[in-house]
Design an enzyme around this catalytic site. Structure first.
Site, PDB file in Angstrom:
ATOM      1  N   ARG A 276       0.843  -1.185   0.000  1.00 44.26           N
ATOM      2  CA  ARG A 276       0.000   0.000   0.000  1.00 44.26           C
ATOM      3  C   ARG A 276       0.876   1.231   0.000  1.00 44.26           C
ATOM      4  NH1 ARG A 276      -3.488  -2.327  -1.914  1.00 44.26           N
ATOM      5  NH2 ARG A 276      -5.594  -2.722  -1.184  1.00 44.26           N
TER       6      ARG A 276
ATOM      7  N   GLU B 110      -3.499   7.753  -5.146  1.00 39.49           N
ATOM      8  CA  GLU B 110      -3.803   7.038  -6.390  1.00 39.49           C
ATOM      9  C   GLU B 110      -5.154   7.505  -6.927  1.00 39.49           C
ATOM     10  OE1 GLU B 110      -3.474   2.786  -5.976  1.00 39.49           O
ATOM     11  OE2 GLU B 110      -1.477   2.901  -5.120  1.00 39.49           O
TER      12      GLU B 110
ATOM     13  N   HIS C 284      -0.443   0.131  -9.846  1.00 36.83           N
ATOM     14  CA  HIS C 284      -1.218  -0.773  -8.983  1.00 36.83           C
ATOM     15  C   HIS C 284      -1.666  -2.012  -9.769  1.00 36.83           C
ATOM     16  CE1 HIS C 284      -3.679  -0.763  -5.022  1.00 36.83           C
ATOM     17  NE2 HIS C 284      -3.497  -2.003  -5.427  1.00 36.83           N
TER      18      HIS C 284
HETATM   19  P1  NAD Z   1      -2.088 -10.247   5.489  1.00 36.41           P
HETATM   20  O1  NAD Z   1      -3.094  -9.640   6.389  1.00 36.41           O
HETATM   21  O2  NAD Z   1      -2.161 -11.702   5.195  1.00 36.41           O
HETATM   22  O3  NAD Z   1      -0.625  -9.958   6.074  1.00 36.41           O
HETATM   23  C1  NAD Z   1      -0.217  -8.723   6.568  1.00 36.41           C
HETATM   24  C2  NAD Z   1       0.917  -8.983   7.558  1.00 36.41           C
HETATM   25  O4  NAD Z   1       1.467  -7.734   7.959  1.00 36.41           O
HETATM   26  C3  NAD Z   1       0.443  -9.693   8.833  1.00 36.41           C
HETATM   27  O5  NAD Z   1       1.169 -10.893   9.035  1.00 36.41           O
HETATM   28  C4  NAD Z   1       0.711  -8.682   9.932  1.00 36.41           C
HETATM   29  O6  NAD Z   1       1.079  -9.281  11.159  1.00 36.41           O
HETATM   30  C5  NAD Z   1       1.839  -7.867   9.324  1.00 36.41           C
HETATM   31  N1  NAD Z   1       1.982  -6.550   9.947  1.00 36.41           N
HETATM   32  C6  NAD Z   1       1.008  -5.719  10.376  1.00 36.41           C
HETATM   33  N2  NAD Z   1       1.550  -4.613  10.923  1.00 36.41           N
HETATM   34  C7  NAD Z   1       2.902  -4.756  10.813  1.00 36.41           C
HETATM   35  C8  NAD Z   1       3.999  -3.939  11.179  1.00 36.41           C
HETATM   36  N3  NAD Z   1       3.837  -2.752  11.793  1.00 36.41           N
HETATM   37  N4  NAD Z   1       5.248  -4.375  10.909  1.00 36.41           N
HETATM   38  C9  NAD Z   1       5.446  -5.572  10.301  1.00 36.41           C
HETATM   39  N5  NAD Z   1       4.440  -6.398   9.940  1.00 36.41           N
HETATM   40  C10 NAD Z   1       3.179  -5.988  10.191  1.00 36.41           C
HETATM   41  O7  NAD Z   1      -2.133  -9.377   4.151  1.00 36.41           O
HETATM   42  P2  NAD Z   1      -1.670  -9.828   2.682  1.00 36.41           P
HETATM   43  O8  NAD Z   1      -2.807 -10.507   2.016  1.00 36.41           O
HETATM   44  O9  NAD Z   1      -0.372 -10.506   2.750  1.00 36.41           O
HETATM   45  O10 NAD Z   1      -1.511  -8.388   1.986  1.00 36.41           O
HETATM   46  C11 NAD Z   1      -0.396  -7.572   2.271  1.00 36.41           C
HETATM   47  C12 NAD Z   1      -0.583  -6.192   1.652  1.00 36.41           C
HETATM   48  O11 NAD Z   1      -0.638  -6.284   0.237  1.00 36.41           O
HETATM   49  C13 NAD Z   1      -1.877  -5.490   2.059  1.00 36.41           C
HETATM   50  O12 NAD Z   1      -1.592  -4.127   2.246  1.00 36.41           O
HETATM   51  C14 NAD Z   1      -2.766  -5.635   0.837  1.00 36.41           C
HETATM   52  O13 NAD Z   1      -3.755  -4.653   0.767  1.00 36.41           O
HETATM   53  C15 NAD Z   1      -1.717  -5.485  -0.261  1.00 36.41           C
HETATM   54  N6  NAD Z   1      -2.104  -5.987  -1.579  1.00 36.41           N
HETATM   55  C16 NAD Z   1      -1.685  -5.271  -2.666  1.00 36.41           C
HETATM   56  C17 NAD Z   1      -1.993  -5.722  -3.933  1.00 36.41           C
HETATM   57  C18 NAD Z   1      -1.585  -4.930  -5.147  1.00 36.41           C
HETATM   58  O14 NAD Z   1      -2.293  -4.959  -6.130  1.00 36.41           O
HETATM   59  N7  NAD Z   1      -0.451  -4.257  -5.143  1.00 36.41           N
HETATM   60  C19 NAD Z   1      -2.709  -6.920  -4.108  1.00 36.41           C
HETATM   61  C20 NAD Z   1      -3.092  -7.640  -2.974  1.00 36.41           C
HETATM   62  C21 NAD Z   1      -2.765  -7.159  -1.703  1.00 36.41           C
HETATM   63  C1  MLT Z   2      -6.113  -5.674  -3.366  1.00 37.21           C
HETATM   64  O1  MLT Z   2      -6.267  -5.049  -2.319  1.00 37.21           O
HETATM   65  O2  MLT Z   2      -6.663  -6.770  -3.576  1.00 37.21           O
HETATM   66  C2  MLT Z   2      -5.187  -5.126  -4.380  1.00 37.21           C
HETATM   67  O3  MLT Z   2      -4.741  -3.865  -4.095  1.00 37.21           O
HETATM   68  C3  MLT Z   2      -5.570  -5.356  -5.791  1.00 37.21           C
HETATM   69  C4  MLT Z   2      -6.733  -4.584  -6.327  1.00 37.21           C
HETATM   70  O4  MLT Z   2      -6.958  -3.459  -5.927  1.00 37.21           O
HETATM   71  O5  MLT Z   2      -7.451  -5.142  -7.125  1.00 37.21           O
END
Ligand code: NAD
Ligand code: MLT
Length: 526
Positions: A232, A261, A279
């Site tokens: 994010r 964004e 993204h």
């Molecule tokens: P998740 O909830 O499975 O894992 C997040 C992890 O972060 C957890 O294990 C938590 O303990 C850890 N965490 C929380 N606060 C923390 C801190 N201060 N320091 C270190 N670790 C910490 O989430 P996920 O499914 O693995 O997703 C991770 C990120 O990726 C999210 O922000 C999600 O929105 C983002 N994401 C982005 C895209 C994209 O298109 N770029 C796609 C999917 C997810």
């Molecule tokens: C998500 O949160 O799943 C990702 O950021 C991807 C998306 O926005 O589709």
């Protein structure tokens, strides 16, 4: 027949699912905000990705007809969760469908950054053949600093090991056992900064992760570190990174997400060795199909049978149990939220005890509600439904104990949290009419209602605390609503729980922490 609107560009497989399940579905991707508000009252469900903004206005216009919003993806930054809850609209997401795809994007971005592929591509296609300009680095044998070891971070760790990188990981919820199973070295934040050649972040954007990599953190990194953010925008301080890229402290960065964004402009654009994508983390055919099918099935289940999965704002409880459990649910959430807000180190175990009247009910949803609230400060995907899996995957032991005979209270829930550093318990009961009250913290009796702005103090039982606190809060213009004190024994361990009419500013907290009697002062929000 229920009716659903799809207002973003979801895979058409979602339409197939809705129609197969007997749900009428309108596919109107790119619907302008005012038209969404105008038409949403005709629909039982709304399926979105991230482009549609599901604001309080949209939810209000749902007008009781709208029952569920489904997010094909993980982050619900585009949905006003609080307004949805108030409007009685269930919000569901699909926490796992795009994890592999996003992890692969992070790896691709790391490679693109290591070898300057985008710049080399642009130069080559411009006919320059600058063979000596684009010197890269190998990933082999390098240390990847992984911040956040959840669904995506774990997959990134696995893929990086396939590339023969060493992985050092920081996550407050990472247990020793889980780190061992993943084959990563569990380190604290500063150690990660000091040893990583590449850093990749995979946390949600929360108060504790906003600007996690700021100027001070970047200064602690190795010279020439490379940084990847496919989680994010806002987790890495963009201004600090721009400076570090310009000075050469950071040798390269690759971002898929930005503080604002869509990022049509950004101060990182054009910085040396900066790689950017719009993204695209979840943008593969496979992931989009996964999340579209999953969200459509979940929404159909809810609209047709009332079954709830992956809801972010609603417990999974049958219609029959709901009214009896409702006040206990509130109490369990408050106990979990209290414990979550005061827990700063790795969790090892959570025990929920039920005593008296509550012990005769179906306590499973109460355990899940407490657990979800406890872990909320660490993940924006954890909810009542997936909290047990979330805990299990992180090696947190969860147990419940039933004592059917009442103790000092007719009904009581006690939550005990064991972390790497301490064991702490908090207990509560219901007063007349089902009002939750905290009755003990760390085994110290105290009787308090939890209100939106609170201050939790641990202190030495010495004279002058009340006066000192009262003066500092009064000088800061903070009105004290209630003030509760408790102590283990005269002169021993003591606590104070203060309800204020507004938030307490950081500078006031600093002054409170400097009071001679105060050991710890923590603002809490409920
Ligand atoms: P998740 O909830 O499975 O894992 C997040 C992890 O972060 C957890 O294990 C938590 O303990 C850890 N965490 C929380 N606060 C923390 C801190 N201060 N320091 C270190 N670790 C910490 O989430 P996920 O499914 O693995 O997703 C991770 C990120 O990726 C999210 O922000 C999600 O929105 C983002 N994401 C982005 C895209 C994209 O298109 N770029 C796609 C999917 C997810
Ligand atoms: C998500 O949160 O799943 C990702 O950021 C991807 C998306 O926005 O589709």
């Amino acid at each position: 027949m229920p009716k659903v609107l799809i207002s973003d560009k979801l895979s058409e497989r979602a339409l197939e699912v809705f129609r197969r399940r007997g749900i009428e579905a309108d596919f109107r991707p790119g619907l302008p905000a005012d038209e969404l508000v105008a038409c949403i009252g005709d629909y039982d469900g709304l399926a979105v990705r991230s482009a549609s903004k599901v604001t309080a206005d949209v939810l209000k216009a749902g007008n009781g007809t709208l029952k569920v919003v489904g997010r094909a993806g993980i982050g619900v930054d585009n949905i006003d969760l609080e307004a949805a809850t108030q409007a009685g609209v269930v919000v569901m997401n699909t926490p796992y469908g795009n994890s592999i795809t996003t992890a692969e994007h992070a790896i691709a971005m790391m490679m693109a950054c290591a070898r300057q592929i985008p710049a080399a591509d642009a130069s080559t296609q411009a006919g320059k053949w600058e063979k000596s300009r684009f010197m890269g680095v190998e990933l082999f044998g390098k240390t990847l600093g992984l911040i956040g070891v959840g669904n995506i971070g774990s997959i990134v760790a696995d893929r990086a090991q396939g590339l023969k990188m060493k992985v050092a990981a920081y996550d407050p919820f990472l247990s020793d056992e889980r780190a061992k199973a993943l084959g990563v070295e569990k380190v604290d934040f500063d150690a990660l900064l000091a040893k990583a050649d590449f850093i990749t972040v995979h946390t949600p954007l929360t108060d504790s992760t906003r600007n996690l990599l700021d100027a001070a953190a970047l200064a602690k990194c190795k010279d020439g570190v490379r940084i990847v953010n496919c989680a994010r925008g806002g987790i890495v301080d963009e201004a600090a990174l721009a400076e570090a890229l310009a000075s050469g402290k950071v040798a390269g960065a690759a971002f898929d997400v930005f503080a604002k964004e869509p990022a049509k402009e950004n101060l990182l654009f054009g910085a040396p060795n900066m790689v950017c994508t719009p993204h695209l983390g979840a943008a593969t055919e496979e992931a989009q199909e996964n999340v579209a099918v999953q969200v459509a099935e979940q929404m159909a289940d809810y609209l047709l049978t009332g079954a709830v999965s992956n809801a972010l704002n609603m417990p999974s409880i049958s219609a029959e149990d709901a009214p009896r459990l409702a006040p206990y649910m509130k109490l369990a959430c408050q106990l979990g939220s209290f414990a979550g807000q005061v827990t700063e180190t790795g969790l090892k175990s959570v025990t929920v005890e039920f005593e008296g009247a509550v012990a005769k009910l179906n306590v499973k949803p109460l355990v899940q509600a407490a657990l979800a609230e406890l872990m909320k400060p660490f993940s924006d995907t954890v909810n009542m439904v997936n909290a047990p899996v979330f805990a299990r995957e992180r090696g947190v032991d969860v147990s419940e104990t039933i004592h059917e005979r009442p103790g000092d209270y007719n009904t009581l829930i006690r939550l005990t949290v064991e972390t790497e550093r301490f064991t702490r318990s908090v207990a509560g009961t219901l007063f007349g009419g089902g009002l939750p009250r905290i009755v003990s913290i760390k085994g110290i009796s105290i009787e308090a209602e939890l209100t939106p702005h609170m201050l939790y103090i641990t202190n030495r039982d010495e004279p002058g605390l009340i006066g000192g606190l009262g003066t500092l809060l009064g000088d800061a213009g903070v009105n004290i609503a209630t003030f509760h004190l408790g102590r283990a024994e005269p002169g021993g361990d003591a606590i104070a729980l203060i309800a204020a009419d507004g938030p307490v500013a950081e500078e006031t907290l600093t002054a409170i922490r400097a009071l001679p009697q105060v050991l710890q002062a923590k603002p809490l929000a409920f």
